[in-house]
Design a protein around this motif. Structure first.
Motif, PDB file in Angstrom:
ATOM      1  N   LYS A 185      33.853  17.756  -5.843  1.00 33.84           N
ATOM      2  CA  LYS A 185      33.352  18.752  -6.783  1.00 33.84           C
ATOM      3  C   LYS A 185      33.092  20.074  -6.076  1.00 33.84           C
ATOM      4  O   LYS A 185      33.438  21.154  -6.588  1.00 33.84           O
ATOM      5  N   LEU A 186      32.515  20.010  -4.884  1.00 35.00           N
ATOM      6  CA  LEU A 186      32.206  21.240  -4.151  1.00 35.00           C
ATOM      7  C   LEU A 186      33.481  21.971  -3.713  1.00 35.00           C
ATOM      8  O   LEU A 186      33.560  23.197  -3.798  1.00 35.00           O
ATOM      9  N   VAL A 187      34.480  21.236  -3.256  1.00 31.43           N
ATOM     10  CA  VAL A 187      35.690  21.908  -2.782  1.00 31.43           C
ATOM     11  C   VAL A 187      36.528  22.420  -3.945  1.00 31.43           C
ATOM     12  O   VAL A 187      37.138  23.497  -3.863  1.00 31.43           O
ATOM     13  N   THR A 188      36.545  21.699  -5.079  1.00 32.74           N
ATOM     14  CA  THR A 188      37.349  22.161  -6.212  1.00 32.74           C
ATOM     15  C   THR A 188      36.734  23.386  -6.893  1.00 32.74           C
ATOM     16  O   THR A 188      37.422  24.082  -7.644  1.00 32.74           O
ATOM     17  N   ARG A 189      35.462  23.655  -6.630  1.00 33.91           N
ATOM     18  CA  ARG A 189      34.860  24.890  -7.140  1.00 33.91           C
ATOM     19  C   ARG A 189      35.550  26.116  -6.557  1.00 33.91           C
ATOM     20  O   ARG A 189      35.579  27.188  -7.165  1.00 33.91           O
ATOM     21  N   GLU A 190      36.098  25.977  -5.348  1.00 31.90           N
ATOM     22  CA  GLU A 190      36.716  27.114  -4.659  1.00 31.90           C
ATOM     23  C   GLU A 190      38.237  27.013  -4.559  1.00 31.90           C
ATOM     24  O   GLU A 190      38.946  28.005  -4.614  1.00 31.90           O
TER      25      GLU A 190
END
Length: 392
Positions: free
Chosen positions: A93-98
């Protein structure tokens, strides 16, 4: 159950594993096998069974399932390919935000520019190794620019990456992991001190979830490690393997030249027919897992045969035929389920631009050596050749 010794197949298996996978598949969708290095694991070779296994929560990605740890996990940290939910859910989730589709599509002009520059340098010679002159430098340039890695460091990274995915020996592979981890620590610290920048790694340093969750230093290092290696190694072999498939099938090459509107479908067939990933990274059975008539016991290592599944005639009729007009929906080249490849859109973009531009600028492209002389990558993870000599 008889253990299949892959080492007995020799170099012929590395060069062309598909007939061996076909014979195994005729006997059943899963087999216990011994790798050339002596390791024992279960290998899934049927398409339906492989697709199910890729999404089966009973097949854990965490080595802790069998009370083990992987070298890169020990040195680099917990990355997406060695963790299960809820840790995997949080990290992804954190990496797909960027790492968004918009960020990837915004790279298209730069991908085209790099491709043009590489071909400008390559074409006057009349012949070249396509891996060294296009298939490698394009994705490594793009992923390094995306993550904000200085150009001067890319050659060192190439050496480390090659050793990580296809080590020349245990000591060399281990040293590469340690050296790359130390480099990433320094790079992340430099970026923290430098302040805001527009690259993906800087964005990952800054990103926070709605609950103020953010990536730890170890998680940042591990994500950078995964994005760097997975972000270019597979694309190198997609580009070179795709061109190799076209040159090995002149009728299909002529069909594509006559209608470049077929290119997107052609790339999907390249992925299915002889894609860059031969088997998925290792999984571990947390509980008994039925596959066909076999039950894999708990505590076992399991490899999902991506290449084997994508040549299953039960899913793809006449699977050994390269056909750029084939319906390739359901191929497994980028995986399936929660571990589906984050970088799939970027890999497709780079392959599309590179192959289209190469065909447009090299109307007489041809191989310069017989196909039995290829230097194949060792191991069961990556599928590709070290060099692809071509002329035009």
């Amino acid at each position: 159950m008889t253990i299949v010794d892959l080492g007995e197949y020799g170099a012929d298996f590395t060069a062309n594993p598909y007939p061996y996978y076909a014979r195994l598949r005729e006997r059943g969708p899963v087999h216990q096998v011994r790798a050339p290095d002596g390791g024992l694991f279960w290998l899934i070779v049927g398409h339906e069974e492989a697709r199910a296994a890729l999404a089966d929560a009973r097949l854990s990605k965490s080595p802790a399932t069998i009370a083990a740890t992987m070298l890169d996990e020990q040195v680099v940290g917990p990355y997406l390919l060695v963790v299960d939910p809820p840790d995997h859910t949080r990290l992804r989730k954190l990496v797909t935000r960027e790492f968004t589709a918009r960020r990837v599509e915004a790279l298209r002009p730069r991908v085209q520019q790099v491709t043009d520059e590489l071909l400008d340098a390559m074409l006057p010679a009349g012949q070249a190794d396509l891996v060294d002159t296009l298939a490698f430098p394009l994705p490594i340039t793009v992923i390094c620019e995306l993550l904000g890695i200085p150009a001067a460091d890319r050659e060192a990274f190439r050496k480390w990456s090659n050793e990580v995915v296809a080590p020349t020996g245990p000591e060399a592979g281990e040293a590469a992991v340690h050296e790359l981890a130390a480099y990433l620590d320094d790079l992340i610290e430099d970026k923290r001190c430098a302040g805001p920048a527009d690259d993906l790694l800087s964005a990952l340093i800054r990103t926070r979830a709605e609950d103020d969750d953010r990536l730890s230093a170890a998680e940042l290092r591990a994500l950078a490690y995964l994005l760097l290696i997975a972000g270019h190694e597979t694309t190198v072999n997609l580009i070179s393997g795709g061109v190799r498939a076209l040159l090995d099938h002149p009728g299909q090459l002529a069909l594509l030249r006559a209608d470049l509107g077929l290119l997107d479908g052609a790339i999907e067939e390249m992925l299915r027919y002889d894609g860059p990933v031969e088997t998925g990274t290792v999984r571990f059975s947390a509980t008994p897992v039925p596959v066909g008539d076999i039950v894999i016991p708990p505590g076992e290592m399991v490899l999902v045969g991506i290449a084997a599944g994508d040549r299953d005639p039960a899913r793809f009729p006449d699977p050994d035929r390269f056909d750029i007009r084939r319906d390739t929906r359901g191929h497994l080249a980028f995986g399936h389920g929660i571990h589906y490849c984050l970088g799939a859109p970027l890999a497709r973009l780079e392959a599309s631009v590179a192959i289209r531009t190469l065909l447009e600028r090299c109307p007489d492209l041809a191989l310069t050596r017989p196909t039995d002389a290829y230097d194949w990558l060792p191991g069961l993870l990556m599928r590709g050749v070290r060099r692809l000599p071509v002329r035009w």
